[in-house]
Each structure stands twice: as structure tokens, then as C-alpha cells.
Design a protein around this motif. Structure first.
Motif, mmCIF file in Angstrom:
data_model
loop_
_atom_site.group_PDB
_atom_site.id
_atom_site.type_symbol
_atom_site.label_atom_id
_atom_site.label_comp_id
_atom_site.label_asym_id
_atom_site.label_seq_id
_atom_site.Cartn_x
_atom_site.Cartn_y
_atom_site.Cartn_z
ATOM 1 N N GLY A 139 30.144 -17.254 54.091
ATOM 2 C CA GLY A 139 30.083 -15.801 54.144
ATOM 3 C C GLY A 139 31.111 -15.266 55.138
ATOM 4 N N LEU A 189 26.523 -14.976 47.436
ATOM 5 C CA LEU A 189 25.958 -14.537 48.721
ATOM 6 C C LEU A 189 24.564 -15.143 48.944
ATOM 7 C CD1 LEU A 189 25.995 -12.807 51.265
ATOM 8 C CD2 LEU A 189 25.217 -10.863 49.888
ATOM 9 N N ALA A 219 20.207 -11.324 53.244
ATOM 10 C CA ALA A 219 21.599 -11.299 52.795
ATOM 11 C C ALA A 219 21.993 -9.835 52.551
ATOM 12 C CB ALA A 219 21.779 -12.121 51.522
ATOM 13 N N ASP A 240 25.051 -18.758 49.970
ATOM 14 C CA ASP A 240 25.476 -18.879 51.374
ATOM 15 C C ASP A 240 24.300 -18.609 52.325
ATOM 16 O OD1 ASP A 240 28.021 -19.461 50.556
ATOM 17 O OD2 ASP A 240 28.738 -17.384 50.682
ATOM 18 N N GLU A 273 28.347 -10.199 53.850
ATOM 19 C CA GLU A 273 29.559 -10.355 53.040
ATOM 20 C C GLU A 273 30.189 -8.976 52.890
ATOM 21 O OE1 GLU A 273 32.338 -12.596 50.813
ATOM 22 O OE2 GLU A 273 30.602 -13.299 51.952
#
Length: 427
Positions: free
Chosen positions: A219, A260, A272, A263, A239
Motif C-alpha cells: 500500500g 487494497l 482499509a 494489502d 491507498e
């Protein structure tokens, strides 16, 4: 001719041989009869004396045996009476001790039950008070959160008024930058915004670039915040996405959700967040914070102006959740303590009941042993009484003893007695 002198007058007279022999025979027969009668009388006296002596000795032996048996019987009766009295005293003492022990244990149980009930009532009252206090605190915090949310919404509305200017600013900025510069400028903008308030708003937070690409992807930034005791309370994988208006192929925000989310999981983050300027004309993304957890768990899409507000919201929510978790853990531990107390009390009751049962079994066994001892003594008494009856029968048989009965159907002994009698007569 033979001369015979009269013992009375002293006169002497003569008799012939036949007359003399007749007189001698007469005198001899008379003396022999006297001697024989005396011998019979003496034998009869000796027989009577022997019988009397035998009876006397048998009577003495019988009296001695009876005396010994009576003495043993009296001793046995005395020992039995003493044993029964001692056993009765021991039983009474044991019963008294058992009653005292049972009363003591009952009193202790009642005291423990009273204490347990009091402690349980106090603990229950304390828990109810704490629960009430927590509810009030939760209600107060809820109102505070509503006020903060309202204040935040007002601030957001104010910020939304400026979004067009910001969007125009970035559009103008993008027109002057290369593609790489566009992406880097958004990252630098977010990092700069965070660092402005890092020490005042997030003193224990970590915020930096994700440089770990061992899994094949990474990220842009990772945010982690900690409580005073060092416990991590929140973590966010960020991100940042932007592109120039002149880019031929336009990307959509959802094109980056899967990567995302991957990650976030690989780096062990809770949330996230995609900070995006893509789809600039989308009313969905331009209206504020967009929750896309219906596609990917704990994922949000925001415009750059919501970067700090989203961190603040998630952090405060995590702090409140951590506080509630701590309070819930305390309550659970207290409930465990109450449960352990109840288990200990039930264990004590079970052990006490078992001890009472064992004591009752031992008491019953002692009573059974006493009954067995009484039965044994009664059997001894019965045997002694039977022995007494046998002695009386023996005495009766001795009283009925005679030489005639002894020699009845016994020719040998009869011959011996007859010979003795004849010898006595001859003597």
C-alpha cells in the motif's frame, strides 16, 4: 471224760466226748455267728462310710464346681453389665459429640449461607450499581457522540462548500504535472495534513510509507495508534489514487478494492481506506465518506478533505470500543469471581454432606457392633445357664448312685463286690 468248770458257781463236772464235742460246737457256732454278724455289721458300716465319703466328696466337688460356675457367672454378669454400662456411656458420649458436631456444622453452614447471601447480595447490588453507572455513562457518551457528530456534520457541510474550489485546484494542478507527480502530490498532501496535527491529536500514532513489498504488492501508507499501556487500538492501510484528466484510460475506484483488501490483510491492518480523486464527477464519492464494506470488509473511500476526519472518527470509535471492552472484561472477571464463589460454596456443601454421610455410616456400624456384642454376651449367658442345668442333672444322678445300680448289667463288678463281701464274712 472231759471236765468242765461252771463260770458262775465254780463247780466242776464231767462230760463224755460226745457231750463235750456238742458243747464245743455249740459255743463255737455261737461265737462264729457273733463274729460273722460283727463282720457284716462292720462291712455295712464301711460301705455306708464309703458311700457317705463318696457322697460328701461328690457334694463338695459339686458345691465347689457350682461355686466356681456361680462365681464365673457373677463375674461374667458383672463384666457384661460393666461392658454394657461402658458401651452405653460411650454411645451416649459419641451421640453427644455427634449432636454437638452436627449443631456446630449446621451453625457454620447457616453462618456461611448468611455470609454468602450477604456477599452475593452486596456483589449483586454493586454490579447493578456499576451496570447502572455504565449505562448512564454510555448514555452520556452517546449524547456527546451525537453532539460531536452534529458538530462534525456542520464542519463537513462547511468543508463541502469548499470542495469545488479544492477540486478545481487539483484539476488545475494536474494539468501542470506529470502522471507520477500527480500521484506523489496526493500522498504528500495527506502526509502533510497528518503531520500538522500529529503531536496534538495523535501523539502515540505511527504513520509512514508501506515499504514492505515481500508479498508482491504494497500500500501507500500505514497508520497505527496505541493506548497508554502500549496496546494497539487501531490500524489503517491507506491507498492514494489520482490521475490526469488527459489520461486515455480512466480508472474507477472499485478497480483498486481487491488489491487494497489484500494489502490490508497481509499487513495485519484493521481498516482499509482509499483516498481517491478518481471519478471526480461521481455524486456518490463527492458527498463524503463512502462505506464499501458490502464488498470488502472495513473498507472506505474518501476524498482528500476527509482524510483527517475519517482517521479521527475511526480512532475515537476504537477508543470507545476499547474502553467498553475493558469494562466488559472487568464485569466478566467479577462474574467469574461470583461463579467461583458459588462453586466453592457448592463444593463445601457437597463435602460436608459426604462427611455427614460417612459419620452416619460409622455411627450405624458402631451400633451394629454393640448389637453383636450384646448378642455374644447373651449367648455366653445362655451357655452358662445350660452348664448350671447340666450340673444340677449331674448332682441328681450322683444322689441316685448306688452299688446295686453300678453293678447292674455288669457281672464283673458284681463278682468283685461279692468276692469282697465273702472275704469280709470269712474274716
Amino acid at each position: 471224760m472231759q471236765e468242765i468248770k461252771c463260770p458262775k458257781c465254780g463247780g466242776v463236772f464231767q462230760v463224755d466226748e460226745s457231750g463235750y464235742a456238742a458243747i464245743v460246737k455249740q459255743v463255737r457256732d455261737k461265737e462264729f455267728s457273733k463274729e460273722l454278724e460283727a463282720h457284716d455289721h462292720r462291712l455295712l458300716e464301711e460301705k455306708e462310710n464309703a458311700v457317705k465319703l463318696a457322697v460328701t466328696e461328690a457334694q463338695a466337688d459339686k458345691d465347689k464346681r457350682i461355686a466356681e460356675l456361680e462365681q464365673k457367672l457373677a463375674l461374667a454378669e458383672s463384666e457384661k453389665k460393666t461392658a454394657l454400662q461402658q458401651q452405653e456411656a460411650d454411645n451416649l458420649k459419641a451421640l453427644s459429640e455427634k449432636d454437638a458436631k452436627i449443631m456446630e456444622l449446621n451453625a457454620r453452614i447457616e453462618l456461611d449461607q448468611t455470609k454468602s447471601a450477604t456477599a452475593l447480595n452486596e456483589a449483586t447490588a454493586q454490579k447493578e450499581s456499576e451496570i447502572t453507572e455504565l449505562r448512564n455513562q454510555l448514555s452520556l457518551e452517546k449524547k456527546e457522540y451525537e453532539l460531536k457528530e452534529k458538530s462534525m456534520q456542520d464542519a463537513h457541510r462547511e468543508e463541502l462548500k469548499q470542495k469545488d474550489d479544492i477540486i478545481n485546484y487539483f484539476k488545475d494542478l494536474k494539468s501542470k504535472m506529470s502522471t507520477k507527480m500527480v500521484g506523489e502530490s496526493l500522498e504528500q498532501h495527506c502526509e502533510s495534513e497528518f503531520n500538522k496535527i500529529r503531536m496534538t491529536a495523535f501523539p502515540r500514532a505511527q504513520f509512514g510509507k508501506d515499504n514492505d513489498a515481500r508479498s508482491g504488492s504494497k500500500g501507500d501508507y500505514i497508520y497505527r495508534d496505541f493506548a497508554e499501556d502500549g496496546t494497539e487500538i487501531i490500524s489503517i492501510m491507506f491507498e492514494m489514487k489520482n490521475e490526469m484528466d488527459t489520461t486515455a484510460t480512466k480508472h474507477k475506484n472499485k478497480d483498486f478494492f481487491k488489491e487494497l483488501d489484500k494489502d490490508r490483510k497481509e499487513k495485519g491492518c484493521e481498516y482499509a481506506v482509499l483516498v481517491s480523486l478518481l471519478e471526480a464527477d461521481s455524486e456518490l464519492y463527492n458527498n463524503g465518506i463512502v462505506d464499501v464494506s458490502y464488498e470488502y470488509e472495513k473498507m472506505y473511500v474518501i476524498r482528500p478533505q476527509f482524510f483527517i476526519p475519517l482517521i479521527t472518527i475511526l480512532r475515537n470509535a476504537s477508543l470507545n470500543a476499547a474502553s467498553y471492552k475493558h469494562q466488559l472484561a472487568v464485569i466478566q472477571n467479577q462474574n467469574i469471581d461470583i461463579t467461583n464463589f458459588e462453586n466453592s460454596m457448592n463444593d463445601f456443601k457437597d463435602k460436608f454432606s459426604n462427611n455427614v454421610r460417612l459419620a452416619s455410616d460409622q455411627f450405624k456400624a458402631a451400633i451394629d457392633d454393640i448389637d453383636k456384642s450384646i448378642k455374644a454376651l447373651e449367648k455366653t449367658k445362655e451357655d452358662l445357664l445350660k452348664s448350671g442345668r447340666n450340673m444340677r442333672l449331674a448332682n441328681d444322678k450322683l444322689q441316685d448312685l448306688s452299688v446295686k445300680k453300678l453293678t447292674h448289667n455288669n457281672p464283673t463288678m458284681k463278682a468283685m463286690f461279692d468276692a469282697q463281701y465273702e472275704q469280709g464274712k470269712a474274716d
